[in-house]
Write an enzyme that holds these catalytic residues in place. Structure first.
Site, PDB file in Angstrom:
ATOM      1  N   ASP A  31     -13.011-107.212 -11.300  1.00  0.00           N
ATOM      2  CA  ASP A  31     -12.568-108.422 -10.304  1.00  0.00           C
ATOM      3  C   ASP A  31     -12.972-108.083  -8.853  1.00  0.00           C
ATOM      4  O   ASP A  31     -12.635-106.729  -8.467  1.00  0.00           O
ATOM      5  CB  ASP A  31     -11.130-108.531 -10.571  1.00  0.00           C
ATOM      6  CG  ASP A  31     -10.657-110.008 -10.055  1.00  0.00           C
ATOM      7  OD1 ASP A  31     -10.455-110.703 -10.735  1.00  0.00           O
ATOM      8  OD2 ASP A  31     -10.695-109.905  -8.817  1.00  0.00           O
ATOM      9  N   ILE A  32     -13.437-108.945  -7.981  1.00  0.00           N
ATOM     10  CA  ILE A  32     -13.683-108.604  -6.663  1.00  0.00           C
ATOM     11  C   ILE A  32     -12.510-108.456  -5.872  1.00  0.00           C
ATOM     12  O   ILE A  32     -12.802-107.767  -4.875  1.00  0.00           O
ATOM     13  CB  ILE A  32     -14.566-109.586  -6.248  1.00  0.00           C
ATOM     14  CG1 ILE A  32     -15.373-109.355  -5.023  1.00  0.00           C
ATOM     15  CG2 ILE A  32     -13.876-110.970  -5.768  1.00  0.00           C
ATOM     16  CD1 ILE A  32     -16.571-110.266  -4.696  1.00  0.00           C
ATOM     17  N   ASN A  87      -5.182-117.338 -17.250  1.00  0.00           N
ATOM     18  CA  ASN A  87      -4.468-118.299 -16.248  1.00  0.00           C
ATOM     19  C   ASN A  87      -5.170-119.726 -16.748  1.00  0.00           C
ATOM     20  O   ASN A  87      -6.376-119.909 -16.792  1.00  0.00           O
ATOM     21  CB  ASN A  87      -4.663-117.935 -14.761  1.00  0.00           C
ATOM     22  CG  ASN A  87      -3.935-116.892 -14.606  1.00  0.00           C
ATOM     23  OD1 ASN A  87      -2.794-116.673 -14.879  1.00  0.00           O
ATOM     24  ND2 ASN A  87      -4.583-116.105 -13.571  1.00  0.00           N
ATOM     25  N   GLY A  93      -2.063-120.816 -12.227  1.00  0.00           N
ATOM     26  CA  GLY A  93      -2.434-119.922 -11.330  1.00  0.00           C
ATOM     27  C   GLY A  93      -4.030-119.920 -11.551  1.00  0.00           C
ATOM     28  O   GLY A  93      -4.892-118.937 -10.863  1.00  0.00           O
ATOM     29  N   GLN A  94      -4.760-120.662 -12.100  1.00  0.00           N
ATOM     30  CA  GLN A  94      -6.073-120.568 -12.389  1.00  0.00           C
ATOM     31  C   GLN A  94      -6.990-120.923 -10.936  1.00  0.00           C
ATOM     32  O   GLN A  94      -6.810-122.075 -10.598  1.00  0.00           O
ATOM     33  CB  GLN A  94      -6.620-121.686 -13.564  1.00  0.00           C
ATOM     34  CG  GLN A  94      -7.794-121.349 -13.845  1.00  0.00           C
ATOM     35  CD  GLN A  94      -8.510-121.961 -15.096  1.00  0.00           C
ATOM     36  OE1 GLN A  94      -7.959-122.721 -15.759  1.00  0.00           O
ATOM     37  NE2 GLN A  94      -9.589-121.874 -15.701  1.00  0.00           N
ATOM     38  N   HIS A 100     -11.651-117.186 -18.521  1.00  0.00           N
ATOM     39  CA  HIS A 100     -11.762-115.550 -18.569  1.00  0.00           C
ATOM     40  C   HIS A 100     -10.414-114.788 -18.780  1.00  0.00           C
ATOM     41  O   HIS A 100      -9.245-115.631 -18.908  1.00  0.00           O
ATOM     42  CB  HIS A 100     -12.188-115.211 -17.102  1.00  0.00           C
ATOM     43  CG  HIS A 100     -11.291-115.945 -16.123  1.00  0.00           C
ATOM     44  ND1 HIS A 100     -11.610-117.216 -15.583  1.00  0.00           N
ATOM     45  CD2 HIS A 100     -10.368-115.367 -15.176  1.00  0.00           C
ATOM     46  CE1 HIS A 100     -10.734-117.456 -14.451  1.00  0.00           C
ATOM     47  NE2 HIS A 100     -10.084-116.174 -14.374  1.00  0.00           N
ATOM     48  N   HIS A 102      -8.312-111.784 -17.892  1.00  0.00           N
ATOM     49  CA  HIS A 102      -7.959-110.615 -17.101  1.00  0.00           C
ATOM     50  C   HIS A 102      -7.342-109.408 -18.039  1.00  0.00           C
ATOM     51  O   HIS A 102      -6.590-109.496 -18.705  1.00  0.00           O
ATOM     52  CB  HIS A 102      -6.993-110.872 -16.092  1.00  0.00           C
ATOM     53  CG  HIS A 102      -7.292-111.981 -14.917  1.00  0.00           C
ATOM     54  ND1 HIS A 102      -7.554-111.828 -13.869  1.00  0.00           N
ATOM     55  CD2 HIS A 102      -7.210-113.353 -15.357  1.00  0.00           C
ATOM     56  CE1 HIS A 102      -7.784-112.872 -12.929  1.00  0.00           C
ATOM     57  NE2 HIS A 102      -7.586-113.966 -14.103  1.00  0.00           N
TER      58      HIS A 102
HETATM   59  P1  5GP Z   1      -7.996-116.939 -12.120  1.00  0.00           P
HETATM   60  O1  5GP Z   1      -7.142-116.970 -10.947  1.00  0.00           O
HETATM   61  O2  5GP Z   1      -9.064-118.151 -12.119  1.00  0.00           O
HETATM   62  O3  5GP Z   1      -7.527-116.448 -13.180  1.00  0.00           O
HETATM   63  O4  5GP Z   1      -8.871-115.737 -11.425  1.00  0.00           O
HETATM   64  C1  5GP Z   1     -10.129-115.780 -10.882  1.00  0.00           C
HETATM   65  C2  5GP Z   1     -10.351-114.235 -10.492  1.00  0.00           C
HETATM   66  O5  5GP Z   1     -11.671-114.370 -10.270  1.00  0.00           O
HETATM   67  C3  5GP Z   1      -9.484-113.748  -9.419  1.00  0.00           C
HETATM   68  O6  5GP Z   1      -8.736-112.701  -9.636  1.00  0.00           O
HETATM   69  C4  5GP Z   1     -10.828-113.540  -8.285  1.00  0.00           C
HETATM   70  O7  5GP Z   1     -10.269-112.350  -7.548  1.00  0.00           O
HETATM   71  C5  5GP Z   1     -11.843-113.321  -9.046  1.00  0.00           C
HETATM   72  N1  5GP Z   1     -13.003-113.542  -8.389  1.00  0.00           N
HETATM   73  C6  5GP Z   1     -13.339-114.792  -7.827  1.00  0.00           C
HETATM   74  N2  5GP Z   1     -14.623-114.514  -7.213  1.00  0.00           N
HETATM   75  C7  5GP Z   1     -15.314-113.585  -7.996  1.00  0.00           C
HETATM   76  C8  5GP Z   1     -16.518-113.087  -7.664  1.00  0.00           C
HETATM   77  O8  5GP Z   1     -17.460-113.651  -7.112  1.00  0.00           O
HETATM   78  N3  5GP Z   1     -16.788-111.867  -8.508  1.00  0.00           N
HETATM   79  C9  5GP Z   1     -15.871-111.212  -8.943  1.00  0.00           C
HETATM   80  N4  5GP Z   1     -16.212-110.106  -9.650  1.00  0.00           N
HETATM   81  N5  5GP Z   1     -14.463-111.855  -9.255  1.00  0.00           N
HETATM   82  C10 5GP Z   1     -14.332-112.927  -8.547  1.00  0.00           C
END
Ligand code: 5GP
Ligand code: ZN
Length: 113
Positions: A31-32, A87, A93-94, A100, A102
């Protein structure tokens, strides 16, 4: 495949991602913005938004990610436990609408996702 989706772009190699694992079904990246010392994202190659749009044919893929999580968590150094989280939707919180999973772990404290 979705042209504007950030995870589809990473899977296609159009933007960089720090890959730790890949196979014919999925890619796993760091994760970034890590919320824990180990924070991996397991991303299916197929684009679908979240569990709301998952279908029966995704059963094997969804199970595979659950079973891969302990191995990758351990390999990345989360040797004392980890969380496996998906999420879904605004109140879930998506942020990225490409399903995906985590994988979060490593020594606490770290913020809960
Ligand atoms: P969500 O909130 O949709 O479950 O999680 C999305 C996740 O993707 C977040 O933890 C966010 O930090 C990560 N993320 C968003 N953009 C990028 C990216 O460009 N590269 C990577 N490696 N992670 C990303
Ligand atoms: Zn996508």
């Amino acid at each position: 495949m979705s042209s504007n989706c950030i995870f589809c772009k990473i899977i296609r190699g159009e933007i960089p991602g720090r890959k730790v694992y890949e196979d014919e079904d999925l890619v796993v990246i760091h994760d970034i913005h890590p919320a824990a010392p180990v924070h991996l994202l397991m991303v299916p190659r197929e684009h679908f938004d979240n569990l709301d749009t998952a279908e029966d044919r995704h059963l094997r893929l969804l199970g595979k990610m659950q079973l891969l999580a302990p191995r990758l968590a351990r390999e990345q150094g989360a040797t004392n436990g980890y969380r496996v989280v998906t999420n879904n939707g605004p109140d879930g919180g998506q942020e990225v609408y490409h399903l995906h999973v985590h994988v979060l772990g490593g020594p606490r404290p770290w913020k809960r996702l």
